[in-house]
Design an enzyme around this catalytic site. Structure first.
Site, mmCIF file in Angstrom:
data_model
loop_
_atom_site.group_PDB
_atom_site.id
_atom_site.type_symbol
_atom_site.label_atom_id
_atom_site.label_comp_id
_atom_site.label_asym_id
_atom_site.label_seq_id
_atom_site.Cartn_x
_atom_site.Cartn_y
_atom_site.Cartn_z
ATOM 1 N N GLU A 116 0.877 -1.180 0.000
ATOM 2 C CA GLU A 116 0.000 0.000 0.000
ATOM 3 C C GLU A 116 0.908 1.222 0.000
ATOM 4 O O GLU A 116 1.910 1.251 0.724
ATOM 5 C CB GLU A 116 -0.886 -0.016 1.259
ATOM 6 C CG GLU A 116 -1.696 1.250 1.451
ATOM 7 C CD GLU A 116 -2.596 1.202 2.692
ATOM 8 O OE1 GLU A 116 -3.087 0.107 3.062
ATOM 9 O OE2 GLU A 116 -2.793 2.279 3.302
ATOM 10 N N GLU B 61 -2.533 11.706 3.217
ATOM 11 C CA GLU B 61 -3.259 11.121 4.339
ATOM 12 C C GLU B 61 -3.002 11.931 5.603
ATOM 13 O O GLU B 61 -1.901 12.412 5.836
ATOM 14 C CB GLU B 61 -2.823 9.666 4.575
ATOM 15 C CG GLU B 61 -3.720 8.937 5.562
ATOM 16 C CD GLU B 61 -3.353 7.473 5.737
ATOM 17 O OE1 GLU B 61 -2.186 7.129 5.519
ATOM 18 O OE2 GLU B 61 -4.241 6.686 6.112
#
Ligand code: NAG
Length: 324
Positions: free
Chosen positions: A135, A140
């Protein structure tokens, strides 16, 4: 005779590949307001990170105006009208239908979900069978964070200078680093009209670049012939002997979402004094303050995926050899 010709053609193709000092990227897919909702699909299962959200189907998102087009860009938003929504506040998570292994992903984004208690927006890529195919978290952060955090997650056996990407024993927090630039996230990003994030993913490095709208966006990006070797230092570079990238990062879909509370935003909600003062739990705050999420939207101008042209050329040479 034919064999000799074949060999020499193969030889020159390989020589060309070897002579190239860096990848020549060619466009593979371009997603924008004209085709985004054909190339991306809606994820409407319960949030795997336990957020207080109800991810919408395409039909629901459209009916509730949580996804669509605005300002010549792709809008992905959060329900900002419903008081005490049952089972979670309406939100959107979309992923590319196609998967990619290595290449260059360039996202031109005009707006990210604004700084707000309870929010956890992310722009990321992910493989099947998490975390074994990796990932890459590009944008974020949670609650009132001011900087994006760049994080990788993998199965065991992948370590960079940023840490162990499997982080055993800690629930796989991954390996990562916070940007040193408040223009990368939330209000700091939105105040300058956003900017461009680029992920260069090769077999030896994963580099994340950011170019603010008000700064010097490389000319080669606008020209559609991006060459990261001319861009200067990335925000962060994951590379080195401690991780064989090809065996930990494979077949990634590209994802945009905004979840609320859950395993990260919810967990640290009460340790943020500003958020803690607003409600006793993250879920209470999100349930009772719909209007707080009016600006919790993504506005995406485009996502372009480039492939390494020299790698494709080498593959072509090998294919000719086997059919000879
Ligand atoms: C966020 O970026 C600012 C500079 O824009 C920097 O001063 C600050 O230390 C960064 N915060 C974190 C958590 O890295």
């Amino acid at each position: 005779m034919l064999f000799t010709t074949q060999v020499s053609r193969l030889g020159s193709a390989l020589a060309l590949g070897a002579a190239a000092t860096h990848a020549a990227y060619t466009i593979q897919d371009s997603y924008d307001q004209t085709n985004f909702f054909e190339g991306f699909e809606f994820f409407s299962l319960p949030d795997p990170t336990n957020g207080f959200v109800r991810y919408q189907t395409a039909i629901e998102a459209n009916a509730n105006s949580l996804a669509g087009l605005a300002n010549d860009a792709v809008y992905l938003g959060v329900d900002y009208t419903t008081m005490n929504p049952i089972g979670g506040r309406g939100s959107v998570r979309v992923n590319s239908k196609k998967s990619y292994t290595t290449g260059l992903i360039i996202a031109d984004i005009a707006h990210q979900p604004a700084s707000q208690c309870g929010t956890w927006p992310a722009f990321w890529t992910v493989g099947q069978d998490w975390p074994f195919n990796g990932e890459i978290d590009i944008i974020e952060g949670v609650n009132l964070d001011t900087n994006s955090t760049y994080t990788l997650h993998t199965g065991p056996g992948c370590t960079f200078s940023q840490g162990d990407c499997n982080a055993p024993g800690t629930g796989n927090i991954g390996c990562g680093t916070s940007s040193q630039d408040t223009q990368t996230f939330a209000n700091g990003f939105n105040e300058i009209g956003g900017g461009i994030f680029a992920v260069e993913w090769t077999s030896s490095a994963i580099n994340i670049f950011f170019f603010p709208r008000n700064g010097d966006i490389p000319q080669d990006i606008a020209a559609g012939q991006p060459d990261p070797s001319t861009w200067g230092n990335p925000q962060t570079s994951f590379s080195g002997e401690g991780c064989d990238i090809p065996s930990h990062f494979r077949e990634h879909q590209i994802v945009f979402d905004t979840t609320l509370c859950g395993d990260w935003a919810g967990k640290v909600f009460s340790s943020d004094p500003v958020c803690a003062s607003k409600a006793s739990t993250c879920q209470d705050y999100v349930s009772q303050n719909p209007e707080a999420f009016r600006d919790s939207y993504w506005l995406i101008n485009s996502v372009k995926v480039y492939s390494d042209g020299s790698a494709a050329k080498r593959d072509g040479a090998v294919r000719r050899r086997f059919t000879a």
